[in-house]
Write a protein that holds these residues in place. Structure first.
Motif, PDB file in Angstrom:
ATOM      1  N   PRO A  57       0.788  -1.245   0.000  1.00 24.91           N
ATOM      2  CA  PRO A  57       0.000   0.000   0.000  1.00 24.91           C
ATOM      3  C   PRO A  57       0.815   1.287   0.000  1.00 24.91           C
ATOM      4  O   PRO A  57       0.296   2.331  -0.411  1.00 24.91           O
ATOM      5  N   GLU A  58       2.072   1.234   0.418  1.00 26.69           N
ATOM      6  CA  GLU A  58       2.898   2.447   0.390  1.00 26.69           C
ATOM      7  C   GLU A  58       3.240   2.869  -1.044  1.00 26.69           C
ATOM      8  O   GLU A  58       3.527   4.033  -1.307  1.00 26.69           O
ATOM      9  N   LEU A  59       3.209   1.899  -1.957  1.00 28.50           N
ATOM     10  CA  LEU A  59       3.531   2.188  -3.359  1.00 28.50           C
ATOM     11  C   LEU A  59       2.316   2.091  -4.279  1.00 28.50           C
ATOM     12  O   LEU A  59       2.301   2.700  -5.342  1.00 28.50           O
ATOM     13  N   PHE A  60       1.337   1.308  -3.869  1.00 30.16           N
ATOM     14  CA  PHE A  60       0.147   1.097  -4.700  1.00 30.16           C
ATOM     15  C   PHE A  60      -1.074   1.445  -3.854  1.00 30.16           C
ATOM     16  O   PHE A  60      -1.440   0.721  -2.927  1.00 30.16           O
ATOM     17  N   SER A  61      -1.710   2.568  -4.176  1.00 27.85           N
ATOM     18  CA  SER A  61      -2.761   3.132  -3.330  1.00 27.85           C
ATOM     19  C   SER A  61      -4.082   2.368  -3.447  1.00 27.85           C
ATOM     20  O   SER A  61      -4.274   1.571  -4.364  1.00 27.85           O
ATOM     21  N   GLU A  62      -4.968   2.648  -2.529  1.00 29.07           N
ATOM     22  CA  GLU A  62      -6.313   2.055  -2.571  1.00 29.07           C
ATOM     23  C   GLU A  62      -7.044   2.476  -3.843  1.00 29.07           C
ATOM     24  O   GLU A  62      -7.807   1.696  -4.413  1.00 29.07           O
ATOM     25  N   TYR A  63      -6.801   3.713  -4.284  1.00 37.71           N
ATOM     26  CA  TYR A  63      -7.423   4.188  -5.522  1.00 37.71           C
ATOM     27  C   TYR A  63      -6.935   3.365  -6.706  1.00 37.71           C
ATOM     28  O   TYR A  63      -7.729   2.944  -7.555  1.00 37.71           O
ATOM     29  N   GLN A  64      -5.618   3.132  -6.766  1.00 40.37           N
ATOM     30  CA  GLN A  64      -5.057   2.321  -7.853  1.00 40.37           C
ATOM     31  C   GLN A  64      -5.571   0.888  -7.786  1.00 40.37           C
ATOM     32  O   GLN A  64      -5.852   0.272  -8.814  1.00 40.37           O
ATOM     33  N   LEU A  65      -5.698   0.375  -6.577  1.00 38.76           N
ATOM     34  CA  LEU A  65      -6.214  -0.985  -6.409  1.00 38.76           C
ATOM     35  C   LEU A  65      -7.659  -1.076  -6.893  1.00 38.76           C
ATOM     36  O   LEU A  65      -8.038  -2.028  -7.583  1.00 38.76           O
ATOM     37  N   SER A  66      -8.462  -0.078  -6.558  1.00 37.46           N
ATOM     38  CA  SER A  66      -9.866  -0.060  -6.997  1.00 37.46           C
ATOM     39  C   SER A  66      -9.953   0.008  -8.519  1.00 37.46           C
ATOM     40  O   SER A  66     -10.795  -0.653  -9.139  1.00 37.46           O
ATOM     41  N   ASP A  67      -9.074   0.809  -9.122  1.00 38.44           N
ATOM     42  CA  ASP A  67      -9.042   0.929 -10.581  1.00 38.44           C
ATOM     43  C   ASP A  67      -8.675  -0.409 -11.218  1.00 38.44           C
ATOM     44  O   ASP A  67      -9.278  -0.818 -12.215  1.00 38.44           O
ATOM     45  N   LEU A  68      -7.689  -1.102 -10.644  1.00 39.59           N
ATOM     46  CA  LEU A  68      -7.279  -2.404 -11.172  1.00 39.59           C
ATOM     47  C   LEU A  68      -8.401  -3.422 -11.012  1.00 39.59           C
ATOM     48  O   LEU A  68      -8.677  -4.206 -11.933  1.00 39.59           O
TER      49      LEU A  68
END
Length: 273
Positions: A57-68
């Motif tokens: 999570p320090e490099l890949f945000s919750e927003y990016q995770l939701s988008d993926l």
């Protein structure tokens, strides 16, 4: 809430480290690791089925995770996959790149048999590479093939596992955007002839300048390694042996560069269609 793994001693993480490092493990499990959001997205778009997504999570945000997650759900890939949050230590254990993005995925391998090839045109353009060994060269060839939108890439007598992480990295995900098959030289030649595809072998012996040939017909352009070139079987079965005229002191160039020159001449003749 997603599951969390923080220890590199976790048995699952140890198994994934083997998956990253060992071709034998990838073949045994029928799975492989993908690193990077772009590469994962291209794999999903290319019809690869994901089993697990791991993110730091320090490099890949919750927003990016939701988008993926949204990309996965809107694709043909199964939406029900495991999402695991991992620690920095675990991510560094599994990551292959120096520049990190914070996300990895476990995907199921595809079969790459010749009989899986499908063409959407009556004049396919195919790139054949015989016995490429260096992952960087294979990745560069796949990038060239994607840029030219060839109909297929065929690897003859493969020396390297296609899902080697360095091939995925150096191809910037183009392993997922190309239609790729493998086989031995004899069966590939038989396949091409059965499909009435003209064979143009890049070889020094008994060759003509590449730009003098008509590549608008169903065409397979065949390249070999810098060290040994193509096997004699291609020379004897080719429609025509072709050469790139060279004006310097050496008589060969990097295989991916040669492939690019030949493929884009074919695209030029076809009006870049």
């Amino acid at each position: 809430m997603s599951k969390q793994i923080t220890s590199i001693q976790n048995p699952f993480i140890k198994q994934l480290a083997q998956l990253k490092d060992k071709s034998r493990e990838r073949k045994k499990t029928g799975t492989f690791l993908i690193e990077g959001a772009r590469e994962i997205s291209l794999a999903v778009k290319g019809g690869y089925k994901l089993e697990t997504v791991l993110y730091y999570p320090e490099l890949f945000s919750e927003y990016q995770l939701s988008d993926l997650k949204a990309k996965i759900k809107t694709s043909s890939t199964e939406a029900l996959i495991n999402i695991i949050e991992i620690s920095k230590e675990v991510y560094q254990k599994l990551a292959y790149r120096d520049t990190t993005e914070g996300v990895l995925a476990i995907a199921k391998s595809k079969t790459h048999h010749l009989n899986t090839l499908k063409f959407s045109t009556e004049t396919p353009l195919i790139l054949v590479a015989e016995a490429p060994e260096k992952p960087g060269n294979i990745g560069a060839i796949l990038r060239t093939a994607d840029a030219a939108n060839v109909d297929a890439v065929i690897i003859a007598n493969p020396k390297t596992d296609l899902y080697n992480p360095n091939i995925i990295r150096s191809s910037v995900g183009c392993i997922f955007t190309n239609q790729i098959t493998t086989g031995n030289t004899t069966e590939i030649i038989q396949f091409l002839k059965s499909e009435n595809i003209h064979i143009y072998a890049a070889i020094l012996q008994e060759s003509v300048a590449y730009h003098t040939q008509d590549f608008t017909k169903p065409t397979a352009i065949v390249v070999g390694t810098e060290a040994t070139g193509l096997s004699n079987e291609w020379r004897t079965h080719a429609t025509k042996n072709i050469i790139i005229p060279m004006q310097g002191e050496i008589d060969s160039m990097n295989v991916s560069v040669a492939a690019g020159i030949l493929i884009f001449e074919a695209k030029r003749q076809r009006g870049f269609k």
